[in-house]
Design an enzyme around this catalytic site. Structure first.
Site, PDB file in Angstrom:
ATOM      1  N   LYS A  97      15.496 -20.384  -7.772  1.00 54.60           N
ATOM      2  CA  LYS A  97      14.127 -19.861  -7.897  1.00 54.60           C
ATOM      3  C   LYS A  97      13.301 -20.422  -6.755  1.00 54.60           C
ATOM      4  CE  LYS A  97      12.076 -17.164 -10.942  1.00 54.60           C
ATOM      5  NZ  LYS A  97      12.721 -16.168 -11.818  1.00 54.60           N
TER       6      LYS A  97
HETATM    7  P1  NAD Z   1       3.941  -9.673 -12.210  1.00 53.24           P
HETATM    8  O1  NAD Z   1       3.237 -10.563 -11.267  1.00 53.24           O
HETATM    9  O2  NAD Z   1       4.329  -8.309 -11.778  1.00 53.24           O
HETATM   10  O3  NAD Z   1       3.065  -9.506 -13.548  1.00 53.24           O
HETATM   11  C1  NAD Z   1       2.587 -10.591 -14.282  1.00 53.24           C
HETATM   12  C2  NAD Z   1       1.597 -10.080 -15.306  1.00 53.24           C
HETATM   13  O4  NAD Z   1       1.189 -11.172 -16.145  1.00 53.24           O
HETATM   14  C3  NAD Z   1       0.316  -9.496 -14.697  1.00 53.24           C
HETATM   15  O5  NAD Z   1      -0.098  -8.376 -15.450  1.00 53.24           O
HETATM   16  C4  NAD Z   1      -0.679 -10.640 -14.846  1.00 53.24           C
HETATM   17  O6  NAD Z   1      -2.031 -10.204 -14.892  1.00 53.24           O
HETATM   18  C5  NAD Z   1      -0.237 -11.191 -16.189  1.00 53.24           C
HETATM   19  N1  NAD Z   1      -0.691 -12.561 -16.413  1.00 53.24           N
HETATM   20  C6  NAD Z   1      -0.729 -13.592 -15.521  1.00 53.24           C
HETATM   21  N2  NAD Z   1      -1.248 -14.672 -16.108  1.00 53.24           N
HETATM   22  C7  NAD Z   1      -1.532 -14.335 -17.374  1.00 53.24           C
HETATM   23  C8  NAD Z   1      -2.127 -15.021 -18.457  1.00 53.24           C
HETATM   24  N3  NAD Z   1      -2.508 -16.289 -18.338  1.00 53.24           N
HETATM   25  N4  NAD Z   1      -2.284 -14.340 -19.616  1.00 53.24           N
HETATM   26  C9  NAD Z   1      -1.900 -13.060 -19.727  1.00 53.24           C
HETATM   27  N5  NAD Z   1      -1.342 -12.357 -18.737  1.00 53.24           N
HETATM   28  C10 NAD Z   1      -1.187 -12.989 -17.575  1.00 53.24           C
HETATM   29  O7  NAD Z   1       5.233 -10.496 -12.734  1.00 53.24           O
HETATM   30  P2  NAD Z   1       6.573  -9.917 -13.371  1.00 53.24           P
HETATM   31  O8  NAD Z   1       7.544  -9.742 -12.280  1.00 53.24           O
HETATM   32  O9  NAD Z   1       6.224  -8.791 -14.280  1.00 53.24           O
HETATM   33  O10 NAD Z   1       7.077 -11.184 -14.220  1.00 53.24           O
HETATM   34  C11 NAD Z   1       6.625 -11.416 -15.558  1.00 53.24           C
HETATM   35  C12 NAD Z   1       7.618 -12.352 -16.248  1.00 53.24           C
HETATM   36  O11 NAD Z   1       8.922 -11.758 -16.251  1.00 53.24           O
HETATM   37  C13 NAD Z   1       7.805 -13.726 -15.598  1.00 53.24           C
HETATM   38  O12 NAD Z   1       8.083 -14.669 -16.599  1.00 53.24           O
HETATM   39  C14 NAD Z   1       9.031 -13.525 -14.725  1.00 53.24           C
HETATM   40  O13 NAD Z   1       9.680 -14.749 -14.415  1.00 53.24           O
HETATM   41  C15 NAD Z   1       9.846 -12.646 -15.650  1.00 53.24           C
HETATM   42  N6  NAD Z   1      10.917 -11.876 -15.006  1.00 53.24           N
HETATM   43  C16 NAD Z   1      10.642 -11.018 -13.981  1.00 53.24           C
HETATM   44  C17 NAD Z   1      11.659 -10.251 -13.431  1.00 53.24           C
HETATM   45  C18 NAD Z   1      11.403  -9.231 -12.359  1.00 53.24           C
HETATM   46  O14 NAD Z   1      12.333  -8.486 -12.037  1.00 53.24           O
HETATM   47  N7  NAD Z   1      10.208  -9.120 -11.816  1.00 53.24           N
HETATM   48  C19 NAD Z   1      12.962 -10.403 -13.909  1.00 53.24           C
HETATM   49  C20 NAD Z   1      13.223 -11.268 -14.961  1.00 53.24           C
HETATM   50  C21 NAD Z   1      12.176 -11.997 -15.497  1.00 53.24           C
END
Ligand code: NAD
Length: 408
Positions: A97
């Protein structure tokens, strides 16, 4: 949190002492300073990290996070979870990561590009298609992956798309990668609801986080016929018991950036959203939002961990004791993202590109296999579903390390 989970899983499978610490601790951590010239002419030095947790089973794999609360410890925990996740779903990868301490919403487009390129420049000797392959995570996206791929390619002197995944299609990105994590979450939710004998068309869903994972989960679940009654982002949430028009919400966010003031329902706080009565609750934002304080108050039937690490260990114990909520643990629930990243890497290495149907069919086959393995492990040892998933992931990594022996 990740270390305590590891200790518990290692105890549960009686992992020998000689292999424990080797399996638990990260292999390498890199911390870098990233000076960026701002639009006003000043220079800001950002701090960035990359942690490679396990390299015994292939190149390491994991996203890069741009967020103001990134710490080295958080990045190391997320890298560790990537090791168990890639191992659980049977990918030839280890876990990694990366992260930069920055609020990307406060940077101009040019500053963001300079920061992204500078980060990759510092990582050039640390990553590579056969060493460590980054991808997007919170605060990063396709465009940033494109800049990083370009920076790396310029450095090595030829086009090297396989150095990062989650790229734009035009640069060798895979069909289906953008929606892969959310599509995988929705697919597993559908499968678990079938097991629970709950028709998906009768299911109500609350989703925290409306970024890549949260929005794609919402789209896929509404296509399956579920009713999305609440969504949120960092600016707050929207609740509508009649169902939210997800297409309208997406269009709103595309232009306004945040859900704030979206008129598709009543405003609701992120805390209240988690405690809504619903069939499925999907935290899809950050870690540690389900705690010992709100775990006793959850009113969902299925908790789908779309985010990494959304449930604290104390909350886990409460939910286990309650016994009335089914859990899809993060390492299984959101693994669709890394599976399609793997497909993207394969396509880049072979220069042969698949269509979307092929990607999705192969993705769902891998998720089916992982689900069956987790549920068999759960039944065989009377484990919680999280412990079942972690023990499977950890055991495979430990076995690989054991088989390779110890380089003197
Ligand atoms: P992203 O940046 O696209 O979206 C994050 C979202 O969370 C946004 O809508 C943001 O406004 C919201 N957010 C941030 N802080 C917040 C808070 N305090 N309260 C409520 N909402 C809040 O990120 P993502 O890629 O969608 O990742 C989200 C989660 O999924 C993370 O835990 C990430 O590690 C996990 N994840 C992502 C992927 C991927 O392919 N992008 C894969 C596996 C896991």
């Amino acid at each position: 949190m990740a270390c305590r989970q590891f200790d518990q899983a290692a105890d549960a499978i009686s992992l020998p002492e000689a292999i424990r610490d080797r399996t638990k601790y990260p292999r390498r951590c890199l911390a870098v300073s990233l000076p960026v010239r701002r639009v006003d002419g000043s220079v800001t030095v950002f701090e960035g990290y990359r942690v490679q947790h396990n390299l015994s089973t292939g190149p390491s794999k994991g996203g890069i996070r741009f967020h103001q609360h990134v710490t080295l410890g958080e990045v190391a925990a997320l890298a560790m979870w990537m090791s168990w996740k890639t191992s659980l779903v049977g990918l030839p990868y280890g876990g990694a990561k990366g992260g930069v301490i920055v609020d990307p919403s406060l940077l101009s487009e040019t500053e963001l590009e300079h920061l992204s390129r500078r980060y990759m420049q510092e990582m050039v000797n640390f990553v590579g298609p056969h060493v460590d392959v980054p991808a997007p995570d919170v605060g990063t996206n396709e465009k940033i992956m494109g800049w990083m791929m370009d920076t790396y390619s310029n450095h090595v002197g030829h086009v090297e798309p396989a150095v990062v995944t989650g790229k734009p299609i035009a640069l060798g990105g895979s069909q289906g990668r953008r929606e892969a994590t959310g599509a995988g979450v929705a697919y597993l939710v559908k499968k678990y609801l079938e097991d629970m004998k709950v028709p998906i068309t009768k299911a109500t869903v609350a989703i925290q986080g409306f970024g890549n994972v949260g929005s794609e989960t919402a789209i896929a679940l509404s296509r399956y016929g579920a009713k999305i009654i609440a969504i949120s982002d960092v600016s707050g949430g929207i609740y509508n018991p009649k169902g939210i028009d997800i297409t309208k919400a997406l269009t709103y966010v595309r232009y306004q950036k945040m859900l704030h003031d979206f008129d598709g329902g009543e405003p609701i706080s992120n805390e209240a959203l988690l405690e809504l009565k619903c069939t499925v609750l999907a935290p899809a934002a950050l870690e540690r939002v389900i705690t010992d304080v709100n775990a006793p108050k959850l009113k969902c039937r299925l908790l789908a961990e779309a985010a990494n690490g959304p449930t604290t260990n104390a909350a886990d114990r409460i939910l286990e004791k309650r016994g009335d909520i089914e859990l899809i643990p993060d390492v299984l629930c959101n693994s669709g993202g890394v599976v399609v990243s793997y497909f993207e890497w394969l396509q880049n290495l072979s220069n042969y590109y698949w269509d979307r149907d092929e990607v999705m069919t192969k993705l769902f086959a891998i998720l089916d296999k992982a689900k069956i393995a987790v549920d068999a492990q759960k039944k065989k040892f009377q484990f919680s579903r999280r412990l079942a998933a972690l023990t499977l992931g950890i055991q495979r990594v430990a076995d690989a390390k054991q088989s390779r022996g110890l380089f003197p």
